[in-house]
Design a protein around this motif. Sequence first.
Motif, short mmCIF file in Angstrom:
data_model
loop_
_atom_site.label_atom_id
_atom_site.label_comp_id
_atom_site.label_asym_id
_atom_site.label_seq_id
_atom_site.Cartn_x
_atom_site.Cartn_y
_atom_site.Cartn_z
N ALA A 119 0.84 -1.21 0.00
CA ALA A 119 0.00 0.00 0.00
C ALA A 119 0.87 1.26 0.00
O ALA A 119 0.54 2.27 -0.62
N ALA A 120 2.02 1.17 0.68
CA ALA A 120 2.91 2.34 0.78
C ALA A 120 3.45 2.76 -0.58
O ALA A 120 3.76 3.94 -0.80
N HIS A 121 3.56 1.83 -1.50
CA HIS A 121 4.15 2.18 -2.80
C HIS A 121 3.32 3.29 -3.48
O HIS A 121 3.86 4.33 -3.87
N MET A 122 2.02 3.05 -3.64
CA MET A 122 1.19 4.04 -4.36
C MET A 122 0.77 5.21 -3.47
O MET A 122 0.46 6.29 -3.97
N ARG A 123 0.72 4.98 -2.14
CA ARG A 123 0.13 6.02 -1.29
C ARG A 123 1.17 6.82 -0.50
O ARG A 123 0.86 7.81 0.12
N PHE A 124 2.44 6.37 -0.52
CA PHE A 124 3.53 7.15 0.09
C PHE A 124 4.59 7.48 -0.97
O PHE A 124 4.86 8.63 -1.28
N LEU A 125 5.16 6.39 -1.56
CA LEU A 125 6.28 6.61 -2.49
C LEU A 125 5.85 7.41 -3.72
O LEU A 125 6.54 8.36 -4.13
N ALA A 126 4.70 7.03 -4.30
CA ALA A 126 4.28 7.71 -5.54
C ALA A 126 4.08 9.21 -5.35
O ALA A 126 4.64 10.01 -6.12
N PRO A 127 3.33 9.67 -4.32
CA PRO A 127 3.20 11.13 -4.16
C PRO A 127 4.52 11.85 -3.91
O PRO A 127 4.72 12.96 -4.39
N VAL A 128 5.43 11.19 -3.16
CA VAL A 128 6.75 11.82 -2.93
C VAL A 128 7.49 11.96 -4.26
O VAL A 128 8.05 13.03 -4.58
N MET A 129 7.48 10.90 -5.06
CA MET A 129 8.19 10.94 -6.35
C MET A 129 7.51 11.91 -7.32
O MET A 129 8.18 12.54 -8.15
N VAL A 130 6.19 12.03 -7.23
CA VAL A 130 5.47 13.02 -8.07
C VAL A 130 5.92 14.43 -7.67
O VAL A 130 6.13 15.29 -8.52
N GLY A 131 6.10 14.65 -6.35
CA GLY A 131 6.59 15.95 -5.90
C GLY A 131 7.96 16.25 -6.48
O GLY A 131 8.24 17.35 -6.99
N LYS A 132 8.83 15.24 -6.44
CA LYS A 132 10.19 15.41 -7.00
C LYS A 132 10.12 15.70 -8.51
O LYS A 132 10.79 16.62 -9.00
N ALA A 133 9.29 14.93 -9.22
CA ALA A 133 9.18 15.13 -10.67
C ALA A 133 8.58 16.50 -10.99
O ALA A 133 8.97 17.16 -11.96
N ALA A 134 7.63 16.94 -10.16
CA ALA A 134 6.99 18.25 -10.40
C ALA A 134 8.03 19.36 -10.27
O ALA A 134 8.01 20.34 -11.04
#
Length: 267
Positions: A119-134
């Motif tokens: 669950a952490a992959h899509m709900r923790f890691l993904a938003p953090v990585m989206v922030g980095k990519a943004a």
Amino acid sequence: MAKYNKLAGKHIVVIGGSKGIGRGVVEAAIESNARVTLVGSSQQSADSAVSSIKAEYPSAQLVGLGCDLSQPTIDKDLDALLTRAAELTGEIDHIVFTAADNLTLGKLEDITPDAALKAAHMRFLAPVMVGKAAQKHLAGATSGAPGKGKDKSLVLTTGSIASKPNPGWSVIAFFGAGLSGLTRNLALDLSPIRVNAVEPGVVSTGLWDSGFKSLEEREAGLQRMFGHLPVGKAGTVEEVAEAYMYLLRDSNATGEIVQTRGGQLLI
Ligand SMILES: NC(=O)c1ccc[n+]([C@@H]2O[C@H](COP(=O)([O-])OP(=O)(O)OC[C@H]3O[C@@H](n4cnc5c(N)ncnc54)[C@H](OP(=O)(O)O)[C@@H]3O)[C@@H](O)[C@H]2O)c1
């Protein structure tokens, strides 16, 4: 000159735009005359969403891209996705993130370490990585008076479980509350890029489908479960999409969590 038509011509990338709340944001952005990149978990699902949306909005400036964010290569995959979106549709102005997999719910004694980490992959890691990519792909933002600089923003998605606990939701509550903190901190880390989040209550989308056999059953089931809310029903995609549109338009809003919860917190 129009002062409030702020999204006309802007390029908005909606990650999770193939279904549910994200798809509502895609349609609202098209109605605001934005150029839109819709991202699904595969090219096939993005293409299918684009063709049905184009049937309704034939003149929409809409491109579909696939990106499976569940992979360990998520960092590179997001970079490639946003690079491609800019190549096809031009400089990106706003990114909206609504993608998520199934909810990890149930009695605490049944939760395994593997399930919680998955669950952490899509709900923790993904938003953090989206922030980095943004931070990289929304470069070029400038602060200052409206109209004087480029307004760029990221909108994330949390949920009312962040504010109101519910038995069986401990794992998701952790990520929901964490997303509120992440949003506020990214607003500082990415400044002058704006970072905000929407906190919906229950919304009738495919996220609830596992308990129901048809759309009609889902609607009836949600009405049984949520008819007691002050608004008398579960939220709709068309309603909560408005919260995202507000955050995209208001260049004074950053670090904000906009709630659209049907009065759930009042009872
Ligand atoms: N619905 C509610 O009641 C509610 C309430 C509060 C908060 N939320 C939150 O709002 C967000 C959106 O929920 P929703 O109801 O709109 O969900 P949904 O209808 O199930 O849509 C999920 C979206 O995420 C995409 N997605 C799933 N797995 C992916 C992956 N591995 N890589 C890339 N994209 C992926 C899906 O793409 P494909 O279709 O292409 O697979 C789809 O576009 C979630 O964070 C959810 O927790 C929902």
